[in-house]
Structure formats: structure tokens, C-alpha cells
Design a protein around this motif. Sequence first.
Motif, PDB file in Angstrom:
ATOM      1  N   ASP A 234       0.842  -1.202   0.000  1.00  0.00           N
ATOM      2  CA  ASP A 234       0.000   0.000   0.000  1.00  0.00           C
ATOM      3  C   ASP A 234       0.879   1.254   0.000  1.00  0.00           C
ATOM      4  O   ASP A 234       0.602   2.225  -0.712  1.00  0.00           O
ATOM      5  CB  ASP A 234      -0.930   0.010   1.207  1.00  0.00           C
ATOM      6  CG  ASP A 234      -1.963  -1.105   1.160  1.00  0.00           C
ATOM      7  OD1 ASP A 234      -2.307  -1.552   0.052  1.00  0.00           O
ATOM      8  OD2 ASP A 234      -2.415  -1.525   2.243  1.00  0.00           O
ATOM      9  N   PHE A 235       1.947   1.232   0.791  1.00  0.00           N
ATOM     10  CA  PHE A 235       2.879   2.361   0.821  1.00  0.00           C
ATOM     11  C   PHE A 235       3.570   2.519  -0.534  1.00  0.00           C
ATOM     12  O   PHE A 235       3.680   3.625  -1.057  1.00  0.00           O
ATOM     13  CB  PHE A 235       3.937   2.176   1.913  1.00  0.00           C
ATOM     14  CG  PHE A 235       3.464   2.526   3.286  1.00  0.00           C
ATOM     15  CD1 PHE A 235       3.512   3.833   3.738  1.00  0.00           C
ATOM     16  CD2 PHE A 235       2.971   1.546   4.135  1.00  0.00           C
ATOM     17  CE1 PHE A 235       3.080   4.163   5.008  1.00  0.00           C
ATOM     18  CE2 PHE A 235       2.540   1.869   5.404  1.00  0.00           C
ATOM     19  CZ  PHE A 235       2.590   3.173   5.850  1.00  0.00           C
ATOM     20  N   LEU A 236       4.031   1.407  -1.093  1.00  0.00           N
ATOM     21  CA  LEU A 236       4.734   1.461  -2.380  1.00  0.00           C
ATOM     22  C   LEU A 236       3.836   1.981  -3.494  1.00  0.00           C
ATOM     23  O   LEU A 236       4.280   2.770  -4.343  1.00  0.00           O
ATOM     24  CB  LEU A 236       5.294   0.081  -2.734  1.00  0.00           C
ATOM     25  CG  LEU A 236       6.410  -0.430  -1.824  1.00  0.00           C
ATOM     26  CD1 LEU A 236       6.765  -1.874  -2.165  1.00  0.00           C
ATOM     27  CD2 LEU A 236       7.632   0.467  -1.904  1.00  0.00           C
ATOM     28  N   THR A 237       2.585   1.573  -3.491  1.00  0.00           N
ATOM     29  CA  THR A 237       1.631   2.067  -4.484  1.00  0.00           C
ATOM     30  C   THR A 237       1.448   3.569  -4.351  1.00  0.00           C
ATOM     31  O   THR A 237       1.449   4.302  -5.349  1.00  0.00           O
ATOM     32  CB  THR A 237       0.270   1.345  -4.325  1.00  0.00           C
ATOM     33  OG1 THR A 237       0.473  -0.054  -4.465  1.00  0.00           O
ATOM     34  CG2 THR A 237      -0.745   1.842  -5.335  1.00  0.00           C
ATOM     35  N   GLU A 238       1.310   4.051  -3.123  1.00  0.00           N
ATOM     36  CA  GLU A 238       1.118   5.487  -2.897  1.00  0.00           C
ATOM     37  C   GLU A 238       2.373   6.263  -3.258  1.00  0.00           C
ATOM     38  O   GLU A 238       2.296   7.354  -3.852  1.00  0.00           O
ATOM     39  CB  GLU A 238       0.717   5.750  -1.444  1.00  0.00           C
ATOM     40  CG  GLU A 238       0.195   7.141  -1.195  1.00  0.00           C
ATOM     41  CD  GLU A 238      -1.094   7.447  -1.931  1.00  0.00           C
ATOM     42  OE1 GLU A 238      -1.260   8.626  -2.337  1.00  0.00           O
ATOM     43  OE2 GLU A 238      -1.932   6.561  -2.107  1.00  0.00           O
ATOM     44  N   ILE A 239       3.538   5.740  -2.935  1.00  0.00           N
ATOM     45  CA  ILE A 239       4.802   6.402  -3.289  1.00  0.00           C
ATOM     46  C   ILE A 239       4.953   6.470  -4.804  1.00  0.00           C
ATOM     47  O   ILE A 239       5.355   7.505  -5.353  1.00  0.00           O
ATOM     48  CB  ILE A 239       5.999   5.677  -2.636  1.00  0.00           C
ATOM     49  CG1 ILE A 239       5.967   5.909  -1.117  1.00  0.00           C
ATOM     50  CG2 ILE A 239       7.321   6.158  -3.225  1.00  0.00           C
ATOM     51  CD1 ILE A 239       6.927   5.025  -0.333  1.00  0.00           C
ATOM     52  N   ALA A 240       4.612   5.393  -5.502  1.00  0.00           N
ATOM     53  CA  ALA A 240       4.675   5.387  -6.962  1.00  0.00           C
ATOM     54  C   ALA A 240       3.735   6.444  -7.542  1.00  0.00           C
ATOM     55  O   ALA A 240       4.080   7.147  -8.503  1.00  0.00           O
ATOM     56  CB  ALA A 240       4.329   4.003  -7.513  1.00  0.00           C
ATOM     57  N   SER A 241       2.575   6.590  -6.942  1.00  0.00           N
ATOM     58  CA  SER A 241       1.617   7.615  -7.383  1.00  0.00           C
ATOM     59  C   SER A 241       2.192   9.016  -7.179  1.00  0.00           C
ATOM     60  O   SER A 241       2.064   9.886  -8.048  1.00  0.00           O
ATOM     61  CB  SER A 241       0.315   7.460  -6.611  1.00  0.00           C
ATOM     62  OG  SER A 241      -0.573   8.505  -6.890  1.00  0.00           O
ATOM     63  N   LEU A 242       2.838   9.242  -6.043  1.00  0.00           N
ATOM     64  CA  LEU A 242       3.469  10.537  -5.776  1.00  0.00           C
ATOM     65  C   LEU A 242       4.573  10.827  -6.791  1.00  0.00           C
ATOM     66  O   LEU A 242       4.706  11.947  -7.285  1.00  0.00           O
ATOM     67  CB  LEU A 242       4.043  10.585  -4.356  1.00  0.00           C
ATOM     68  CG  LEU A 242       3.039  10.703  -3.214  1.00  0.00           C
ATOM     69  CD1 LEU A 242       3.735  10.501  -1.879  1.00  0.00           C
ATOM     70  CD2 LEU A 242       2.338  12.040  -3.255  1.00  0.00           C
TER      71      LEU A 242
END
Length: 138
Positions: free
Chosen positions: A124-132
Motif C-alpha cells: 500500500d505504501f509502495l503504491t502510494e509512493i509510486a503515485s506521488l
Amino acid sequence: MIDSRTAEDGASTRRRRQCQACSRRFTTVETVALAVVKRCGTTEPFSRDKVVSGVRRACQGRPVSEDQLAVLAHQVEEQIRGTGAAEVDSHQVGLAVLEPLRELDEVAYLRFASVYRSFESIDDFLTEIASLKREDAD
């Protein structure tokens, strides 16, 4: 009523009035009460202080000042008042916090989003970081 205009903060209206009986003039300031409906169903008045205290935890140890937190809370309130609704649910308040917080500090944003969106794994963190990263590249 003689005159009506929006006050400086945009959240209230100043009205110049005149008494019908004695012709004396006076000013009233009208504000629309903004209420937040919590998950449990109870309703309470919107509070900038509650927004600041919630975001302050996400900003702990980050280079974010109290003035910046106050500005963020003001932005959140303006966004919510902009909907024109007298009542909003707490979920909408959380959504309104996300974008200004992301612009203020991305680490604090991730902290807040991880709790608000109930991240359950590192993915979930990695997905959000990729989005950022995608948004920063645009």
C-alpha cells in the motif's frame, strides 16, 4: 435590510439593517454553521483545531510550522464550505486534508494517508509512493 456584503473571510455576511420602529441603523454578521457527522452518527461543529491536531501528529518531526498547519486548516475549511453543505461527514474532511498536506510535506502526507486510508501492507505504501512519483514527474 439596507446593504449586504460578504465579510473578508468569506465565511460570513455583514448586513446593514434599519429598525422599522425607530429607524436606528445597526450591523449584523451572519455565519453558516458547519457541522461534521462522525462515523458513529453524532454531529459536532467543524473545528479547525481538530484538523490541526490530527495533522500535527502526521507532521511530528517534520519541518512544518504551526502557521503552516493553521493555513492548511483554513484551506480545508474553505474547501468544505465551498460545497455549500451545512453538514459534511468526517470522511470528506479527511479527503479535504490530503491534497493540501501532500503539497505541504509528502512524508507527513504518507503518514496521514496510511492511517486515513487504512494501509495494511508495505505494498500500500509502495503504491502510494509510486503515485506521488508519477505526479511529481508530470
